[in-house]
Write an enzyme that holds these catalytic residues in place. Structure first.
Site, PDB file in Angstrom:
ATOM      1  CD  GLU A 206      -3.752   1.809   1.744  1.00 35.36           C
ATOM      2  OE1 GLU A 206      -2.654   1.332   2.110  1.00 35.36           O
ATOM      3  OE2 GLU A 206      -4.100   1.897   0.549  1.00 35.36           O
TER       4      GLU A 206
ATOM      5  CG  ASN B 164       0.599   5.499  -2.682  1.00 30.95           C
ATOM      6  OD1 ASN B 164       1.543   5.535  -1.901  1.00 30.95           O
ATOM      7  ND2 ASN B 164       0.068   4.349  -3.092  1.00 30.95           N
ATOM      8  CD  GLU B 165       3.554   1.751  -3.722  1.00 24.30           C
ATOM      9  OE1 GLU B 165       2.896   0.913  -4.360  1.00 24.30           O
ATOM     10  OE2 GLU B 165       4.242   1.457  -2.724  1.00 24.30           O
TER      11      GLU B 165
ATOM     12  CE1 TYR C 253       4.972  -2.069   3.306  1.00 24.61           C
ATOM     13  CE2 TYR C 253       5.191  -1.339   1.036  1.00 24.61           C
ATOM     14  CZ  TYR C 253       4.558  -1.265   2.264  1.00 24.61           C
ATOM     15  OH  TYR C 253       3.525  -0.376   2.456  1.00 24.61           O
TER      16      TYR C 253
ATOM     17  CD  GLU D  16       2.984   2.757   1.244  1.00 25.51           C
ATOM     18  OE1 GLU D  16       3.117   1.552   0.931  1.00 25.51           O
ATOM     19  OE2 GLU D  16       2.174   3.529   0.709  1.00 25.51           O
TER      20      GLU D  16
ATOM     21  CD  GLN E 268      -1.449   0.362   5.784  1.00 30.58           C
ATOM     22  OE1 GLN E 268      -2.550   0.561   6.287  1.00 30.58           O
ATOM     23  NE2 GLN E 268      -1.281   0.246   4.451  1.00 30.58           N
TER      24      GLN E 268
HETATM   25  O1  AHR Z   1       0.831  -0.660   2.578  1.00 28.18           O
HETATM   26  C1  AHR Z   1       0.157  -1.432   1.636  1.00 28.18           C
HETATM   27  C2  AHR Z   1       0.337  -0.924   0.220  1.00 28.18           C
HETATM   28  O2  AHR Z   1       1.665  -1.073  -0.164  1.00 28.18           O
HETATM   29  C3  AHR Z   1       0.046   0.532  -0.026  1.00 28.18           C
HETATM   30  O3  AHR Z   1      -1.296   0.789  -0.208  1.00 28.18           O
HETATM   31  C4  AHR Z   1       0.811   0.808  -1.282  1.00 28.18           C
HETATM   32  O4  AHR Z   1       1.225   2.148  -1.395  1.00 28.18           O
HETATM   33  C5  AHR Z   1       1.984  -0.160  -1.209  1.00 28.18           C
HETATM   34  O5  AHR Z   1       2.143  -0.858  -2.374  1.00 28.18           O
END
Ligand code: AHR
Length: 514
Positions: free
Chosen positions: A46, A193-194, A260, A317, A366
């Protein structure tokens, strides 16, 4: 004994309790499961911090060796991972990215503010042509995430036409004038995205309507149509999966999912990347088990709404998210990467393998310098992280056929409120026919004795690579780049029994010789 010492002693006893008997593993080689899509080992880059600029793109005038602006050392390291797919330009950044800012002479491109990440100037030096060149240098498929949040349908449609148009249209002419004659091949096209969050704070029903409109105009020539990807939910947001799979299943190849791993589960104080207590080792490693359970629930919905399994889950992600490295811009998401991250990677891979009939892509967040990066850089220096080595060790699993694994006698590794199996395992028949096995001992204190069989019969030998280190937070850094590095590992059967010890806090990937 003072109460607090008693509790500490009990906690330690619980943490170190192990079965004396070896764990028994039996690979059921005669019961092949689904193919593990190589895209499960995908990456995400990103426009965020030093993820693209500095980490990968240094520009053609840089003293750092580069090919057309992309740094040679990092590209070479990534090529060794055979990156199967690269998602770009975001993330949250995707929903503020306007592709026209990134074409034409670089000096004339408009600088913008990256409002998602640190409020820094986005120079737009890396745009469509540069990104596609990077993909070409890496030999990877591309997954472009279009801007649903702040863009327009026409803008998206024109970007896709610019990329893929064959004939003599205005957009094809413009692309040629900018240096690219042939259309590019675009494999995946994300719409937003999201969208539940940074992508527009939408409800799933509103997003589904928007998606249908956008998908209608995401046109490309026959034979070069990307798979269309809908932005799904995160964690246990079942209503996103429910709504999208019911409303738009005929118009999408996949629904995305994000999760995450935060040691504390608290976004305000996530936990440290290094010098963390054992309680945050286990809490972090407990996340993939949670993901396994969540995926099972999302799959139940998909199995009901899409029994033909036309819609995949792209876990685009995933990874650890710790407190930012002290002294860095919190908007750049800089964090150290340790042995914990390597073990966390292996546990994610095992979960994705288990759900390989639905999970057809996953992208670590990432690729470079951001969150659980596989590569970190500091000016001209580069380090391969423990996570990099976990990816490298699992290369044989790309496009392998998953095989069920029977486990018996696996002890729990328990500390405080967390309890996870001390051993995680995943087996497959590699594309070259070899039998492969990935193991992870999650317990940082105890090795795990193990006996291995295939189809109930003993095996002759195993050989492969072991990744472990002296401490839970061992990291590779510029002054010690090889502190966490795979070592050769082998074992042979004695008396018809293949017994081995999986070292504490380790990842082991083996070729099994039946
Ligand atoms: O990876 C960092 C961020 O985490 C991304 O931009 C977003 O999609 C997520 O919230």
């Amino acid at each position: 004994m003072p109460m607090k010492h008693l509790f500490a002693t009990l906690a330690l006893a619980a943490a170190t309790a192990q079965a004396a008997e070896p764990v028994k593993i039996n690979i059921q080689a005669d019961q092949p499961g689904p193919v593990i899509a190589r895209q499960i080992y995908g990456q995400f880059g990103e426009h965020l911090g030093a993820g693209i600029y500095e980490g990968l793109w240094v520009g053609t005038d840089s003293k750092i060796p580069n090919v057309r602006g992309w740094r040679t050392d990092v590209v070479t390291a990534l090529k060794a991972l055979k990156v199967p797919v690269l998602r770009w330009p975001g993330g949250c950044f995707a929903d503020e990215y306007h592709w026209r800012d990134g074409i034409g002479p670089q000096a004339q491109r408009p600088p913008r503010v990256n409002t998602s990440w640190g409020g820094v100037i986005e120079p737009n030096s890396v745009g469509t042509h540069e990104f596609m060149d990077l993909a070409d240098q890496l030999g990877t498929e591309v997954y472009i995430n279009a801007n649903l949040g702040s863009g327009t349908v026409a803008e998206m449609a024109q970007w896709l036409e610019y990329l893929t148009a064959e004939g003599d249209t205005a957009l094809a002419r413009e692309r040629r004038a900018n240096g690219r004659d042939k259309p590019w091949r675009i494999q995946y096209w994300g719409i937003g995205n999201e969208s539940w969050g940074c992508g527009g704070h939408m409800k799933p029903s509103y997003y589904a309507d928007q998606y249908k409109q956008w998908a209608t105009f995401a046109k490309a020539p026959r034979g070069n149509r990307p798979k269309l990807v809908a932005s799904g939910g995160q964690e246990l947001e079942l209503h996103w999966t429910e709504t999208l799979s019911a409303e738009i299943k005929d118009r999408m190849a996949a629904i995305t999912h994000h999760q995450y791993s935060l040691p504390t589960r608290d976004w305000k104080k996530k936990g440290s990347a290094v010098n963390f207590p054992e309680s945050e080792w286990i809490s972090t490693l407990a996340v993939p088990q949670t993901i396994d359970g969540y995926l099972a629930k999302h799959r139940e919905i998909l199995d009901r709404n899409d029994p033909a399994k036309k819609v995949a889950i792209y876990f685009d992600e995933w990874g650890s998210w710790y407190d930012p490295e002290p002294g860095t811009d919190p908007g750049f998401l800089v964090q150290r990467n340790t042995l914990r991250d390597a073990v966390l990677s292996a546990l994610h891979f095992h979960v994705f393998h288990r759900h390989a009939d639905r999970v057809k892509m996953a992208n670590i967040a990432q690729m470079v310098n951001v969150l659980q990066a596989v590569v970190i850089t500091d000016k001209e220096r580069m380090v391969l992280t423990p996570t990099y080595h976990a990816f490298a060790m699992h290369l044989p699993f790309m496009d392998a056929t998953s095989l069920p694994v029977q486990l018996s006698g696996v002890p729990d590794y328990t500390l405080g409120k967390y309890s996870i199996p001390a051993l995680s395992a995943s087996a497959a028949k590699a594309a070259d026919g070899k039998l492969i096995l990935s193991l992870s001992n999650t317990n940082p204190n105890q090795p795990l004795p193990l006996q291995l069989a295939v189809g109930g019969k003993g095996v002759r030998a195993v050989s492969g690579q072991l990744l472990t280190a002296a401490t839970m937070d061992a990291q590779n850094w510029y002054d010690a780049p090889d502190r966490v590095k795979p070592q050769p590992f082998k074992a042979e059967a004695k008396g018809g029994v293949l017994a081995l010890n999986v070292p504490a806090k380790s990842v082991l990937v083996l070729e099994v010789q039946p």
